[in-house]
Design an enzyme around this catalytic site. Structure first.
Site, PDB file in Angstrom:
ATOM      1  N   TYR A 446       0.880  -1.171   0.000  1.00  0.00           N
ATOM      2  CA  TYR A 446       0.000   0.000   0.000  1.00  0.00           C
ATOM      3  C   TYR A 446       0.920   1.225   0.000  1.00  0.00           C
ATOM      4  CZ  TYR A 446      -3.569  -3.403   1.488  1.00  0.00           C
ATOM      5  OH  TYR A 446      -4.409  -4.488   1.572  1.00  0.00           O
TER       6      TYR A 446
HETATM    7  P1  FDA Z   1       3.076  -2.795 -10.448  1.00  0.00           P
HETATM    8  O1  FDA Z   1       3.347  -3.417 -11.745  1.00  0.00           O
HETATM    9  O2  FDA Z   1       2.679  -1.359 -10.434  1.00  0.00           O
HETATM   10  O3  FDA Z   1       4.289  -3.058  -9.487  1.00  0.00           O
HETATM   11  C1  FDA Z   1       4.348  -2.637  -8.146  1.00  0.00           C
HETATM   12  C2  FDA Z   1       5.805  -2.504  -7.720  1.00  0.00           C
HETATM   13  O4  FDA Z   1       6.489  -3.726  -7.924  1.00  0.00           O
HETATM   14  C3  FDA Z   1       6.571  -1.464  -8.536  1.00  0.00           C
HETATM   15  O5  FDA Z   1       7.583  -0.914  -7.727  1.00  0.00           O
HETATM   16  C4  FDA Z   1       7.195  -2.295  -9.633  1.00  0.00           C
HETATM   17  O6  FDA Z   1       8.326  -1.699 -10.233  1.00  0.00           O
HETATM   18  C5  FDA Z   1       7.539  -3.584  -8.904  1.00  0.00           C
HETATM   19  N1  FDA Z   1       7.491  -4.736  -9.798  1.00  0.00           N
HETATM   20  C6  FDA Z   1       6.431  -5.146 -10.533  1.00  0.00           C
HETATM   21  N2  FDA Z   1       6.748  -6.228 -11.234  1.00  0.00           N
HETATM   22  C7  FDA Z   1       8.033  -6.525 -10.963  1.00  0.00           C
HETATM   23  C8  FDA Z   1       8.913  -7.547 -11.406  1.00  0.00           C
HETATM   24  N3  FDA Z   1       8.530  -8.457 -12.280  1.00  0.00           N
HETATM   25  N4  FDA Z   1      10.184  -7.546 -10.946  1.00  0.00           N
HETATM   26  C9  FDA Z   1      10.595  -6.604 -10.062  1.00  0.00           C
HETATM   27  N5  FDA Z   1       9.788  -5.617  -9.603  1.00  0.00           N
HETATM   28  C10 FDA Z   1       8.516  -5.576 -10.047  1.00  0.00           C
HETATM   29  N6  FDA Z   1      -2.492  -5.949  -1.849  1.00  0.00           N
HETATM   30  C11 FDA Z   1      -2.697  -6.972  -0.987  1.00  0.00           C
HETATM   31  O7  FDA Z   1      -1.764  -7.413  -0.305  1.00  0.00           O
HETATM   32  N7  FDA Z   1      -3.922  -7.555  -0.890  1.00  0.00           N
HETATM   33  C12 FDA Z   1      -4.983  -7.152  -1.643  1.00  0.00           C
HETATM   34  O8  FDA Z   1      -6.062  -7.706  -1.534  1.00  0.00           O
HETATM   35  C13 FDA Z   1      -4.779  -6.063  -2.552  1.00  0.00           C
HETATM   36  N8  FDA Z   1      -5.810  -5.584  -3.309  1.00  0.00           N
HETATM   37  C14 FDA Z   1      -5.588  -4.544  -4.198  1.00  0.00           C
HETATM   38  C15 FDA Z   1      -6.640  -4.042  -4.974  1.00  0.00           C
HETATM   39  C16 FDA Z   1      -6.422  -2.995  -5.866  1.00  0.00           C
HETATM   40  C17 FDA Z   1      -7.556  -2.498  -6.709  1.00  0.00           C
HETATM   41  C18 FDA Z   1      -5.138  -2.414  -5.962  1.00  0.00           C
HETATM   42  C19 FDA Z   1      -4.890  -1.261  -6.899  1.00  0.00           C
HETATM   43  C20 FDA Z   1      -4.096  -2.893  -5.187  1.00  0.00           C
HETATM   44  C21 FDA Z   1      -4.316  -3.947  -4.295  1.00  0.00           C
HETATM   45  N9  FDA Z   1      -3.279  -4.436  -3.486  1.00  0.00           N
HETATM   46  C22 FDA Z   1      -3.504  -5.480  -2.633  1.00  0.00           C
HETATM   47  C23 FDA Z   1      -1.953  -3.815  -3.542  1.00  0.00           C
HETATM   48  C24 FDA Z   1      -1.053  -4.579  -4.495  1.00  0.00           C
HETATM   49  O9  FDA Z   1      -0.610  -5.767  -3.871  1.00  0.00           O
HETATM   50  C25 FDA Z   1       0.179  -3.727  -4.855  1.00  0.00           C
HETATM   51  O10 FDA Z   1      -0.218  -2.528  -5.441  1.00  0.00           O
HETATM   52  C26 FDA Z   1       1.139  -4.502  -5.755  1.00  0.00           C
HETATM   53  O11 FDA Z   1       2.431  -3.976  -5.640  1.00  0.00           O
HETATM   54  C27 FDA Z   1       0.685  -4.451  -7.198  1.00  0.00           C
HETATM   55  O12 FDA Z   1       1.474  -5.260  -8.009  1.00  0.00           O
HETATM   56  P2  FDA Z   1       1.407  -5.029  -9.590  1.00  0.00           P
HETATM   57  O13 FDA Z   1       2.322  -5.958 -10.224  1.00  0.00           O
HETATM   58  O14 FDA Z   1      -0.027  -5.023 -10.014  1.00  0.00           O
HETATM   59  O15 FDA Z   1       1.865  -3.520  -9.700  1.00  0.00           O
END
Ligand code: FDA
Length: 505
Positions: A446
């Site tokens: 978060y």
């Molecule tokens: P994104 O791609 O934006 O990455 C997030 C971060 O991780 C960035 O710093 C990115 O550079 C890095 N990153 C991504 N992929 C990578 C990779 N392959 N290698 C290295 N670094 C990488 N959390 C939770 O614990 N429980 C929940 O139920 C929810 N529910 C939820 C609902 C909604 C609508 C949202 C917007 C968010 C959540 N979250 C959550 C929070 C969520 O776990 C958090 O935002 C994650 O970091 C999102 O991962 P993404 O890959 O989608 O994001």
């Protein structure tokens, strides 16, 4: 010039432009805009300080990630890594200095091995795709990660990740048993090759400080063929305040199979405006076991059999995601775009029950804000059995529950943003005396830049402790030591990346 240099560099590695045009998008190409702003929080991309990436790379294999890293380094560009694009502050797709986005959308394969109860999942897959793929193979296996299906595996696992099975099985990161990562020199490393320190760091310390995580091997968990869910809505009056207060004492102590979260939110119907508390639950068992359990431990909620529904675990995933009654295939689709909106969030951990009068104050504040949520997720159970230093995520024993404060809005513009963010910060200040202290802890997934940020080009470990210890407590130092060993040039960096620990280099 940087743009051309980067693309030429990519082409040099792959001989002809025809190769890179499949997966390198520069601003002159029509697809660029739709790719760069997909799945995001528009609050972040509207910021005047941020730039557009000079290119978005959507690799189809590890070699293409490697080359993108090497070429970015050669051309002095920063890299932002994006999987699901849900970063709360947009750090996966915005940056103040010239940069390239490595977007993992094409690397989303999932391979399930039911016999060994494991799976390999690539970082570009979503949680919805993972849950769907498991359910295709077994009715009695699942995975303990977040409730929103469009969240990307890459960011979520690397920041911890929890959902409705957190009390039974802990975090998503607790159930990761191997991974492939590409480091700042372009080396592809699995658990054995990266070593236990780096493998520790990427399970909760945030992947973006250490490399590009390509895929994860996870341990699947057992779920019963039938689980039970319920949602009970109560207007936030004096009685409900008593019930919420009681919930604080029992939710973390009940059987590990039972997860009851509370969401406080504004409600407007034809006649009234009010604030309500939603009790939202998953029980890994059947109704006839749940009712006596609730009568014994939490009779104040007044749960009746008619409030409950028995279903398969995958249907409970749909229930929590707001897709109740829809086919499981919806977890693969674009319906999940409904999560895209302007928002800002903050988090807390609660270690002592909050006094009743504070909930009255919360209620008054929520009457002013139509799209605000205070989500309280109980811990205890498995979370209390794991030590603070086992993984970078330190919020284990003694934490009753996690709180997420989230405000959304529809109108664009600085004024709308400021108004809503101001409201959220004021609620956060109000809560200060009642939540964890020294440090006031926060959950990396978060992400909240209000806690503090690195200074571009001059990130000092001691300055970064201000925000780093809120996310990681005593694990922050070890994270900085790992960072110094694996990325001594600080190539993988952002506003809240792990800084170098100079004396460890
Ligand atoms: P994104 O791609 O934006 O990455 C997030 C971060 O991780 C960035 O710093 C990115 O550079 C890095 N990153 C991504 N992929 C990578 C990779 N392959 N290698 C290295 N670094 C990488 N959390 C939770 O614990 N429980 C929940 O139920 C929810 N529910 C939820 C609902 C909604 C609508 C949202 C917007 C968010 C959540 N979250 C959550 C929070 C969520 O776990 C958090 O935002 C994650 O970091 C999102 O991962 P993404 O890959 O989608 O994001």
């Amino acid at each position: 010039a940087t743009n051309n240099g980067f693309v030429f560099c990519m082409n040099d590695y792959f001989v002809s432009f025809a190769n890179t045009s499949r997966y390198v998008f520069t601003p002159d190409l029509p697809m660029y805009s739709s790719i760069v702003w997909s799945q995001h929080n528009p609050r972040c991309s509207n910021s005047t300080a941020s730039q557009r990436p000079i290119a978005i790379v959507t690799p189809l294999n590890e070699d293409e990630i490697r080359v993108a890293i090497v070429c970015s380094r050669e051309h002095g560009l920063q890299v932002r890594i994006r999987s699901g694009g849900h970063d709360y502050e947009g750090l996966s797709y915005i940056c103040k200095t010239p940069f390239v986005v490595i977007d993992m959308r094409n690397l989303r394969s999932i391979s399930i091995d039911i016999e060994h109860e494991t799976a390999w999942v690539q970082s570009g897959a979503t949680l919805g795709e993972l849950y769907y793929s498991i359910a295709q193979k077994s009715r009695t296996h699942g995975f303990p990660a977040g409730v929103c299906p469009s969240v990307g595996v890459g960011g979520h696992f690397s920041g911890g990740g929890f959902g409705a099975m957190v009390r039974k099985y802990g975090l998503a990161a607790d159930n990761v048993i191997d991974a492939y990562l590409i480091d700042a020199n372009g080396n592809l490393l699995n658990r054995e090759a990266m070593g236990e320190d780096l493998f520790w760091a990427i399970r909760g310390g945030g992947g973006a400080s250490f490399g590009v995580i390509v895929s994860w091997k996870i341990k699947l968990v057992k779920v019963p063929p039938k689980v039970t869910v319920f949602s009970i809505y109560k207007t936030m009056d004096q009685h409900t305040t008593e019930v919420v207060h009681r919930w604080q004492h029992v939710a973390h102590t009940m059987k590990n199979e039972l997860f009851i979260r509370v969401i406080i939110q504004y409600l407007q119907d034809d006649k009234n405006t009010s604030v309500q508390a939603l009790f939202n639950s998953l029980f890994l068992g059947e109704l006839n076991e749940l009712i006596p359990l609730m009568n014994e431990n939490f009779p104040q909620l007044g749960l009746k059999p008619s409030d409950c529904i028995e279903m398969s675990w995958i249907d409970s995933v749909l229930f929590f995601a707001g897709f109740q009654g829809k086919p499981a295939k919806v977890l693969l689709g674009n319906d999940t775009d409904l999560y895209v909106s302007y928002f800002k969030a903050k988090s807390d951990f609660v270690t002592k029950p909050i006094p009743k009068h504070v909930f009255k104050g919360i209620r008054e504040r929520f009457l002013e804000q139509k799209l605000a949520f205070m989500i309280m997720d109980p811990y205890g159970g498995r979370m209390s059995e794991i030590s603070e230093s086992h993984l970078p995520f330190p919020h284990r024993k003694r934490n009753l529950y996690n709180v997420q404060y989230l405000v959304k809005w529809e109108a664009n513009g600085v004024r709308a943003s400021n108004e809503h963010i101001h409201w959220l910060r004021s609620l956060y200040r109000y809560m200060e005396p009642h939540v964890s202290r020294h440090p006031r802890s926060a959950y990396l997934n978060y992400r909240d830049l209000d806690l503090g940020t690195n200074r571009e080009g001059d990130t000092s470990y001691s300055e970064a402790r201000v925000w780093g210890e809120k996310y990681f407590k005593g694990n922050f130092k070890r994270l900085a030591q790992v960072k110094s060993r694996v990325d001594p040039d600080n190539f993988f960096r952002n506003e809240q990346s792990i800084p170098l620990h100079k004396s460890s280099i």
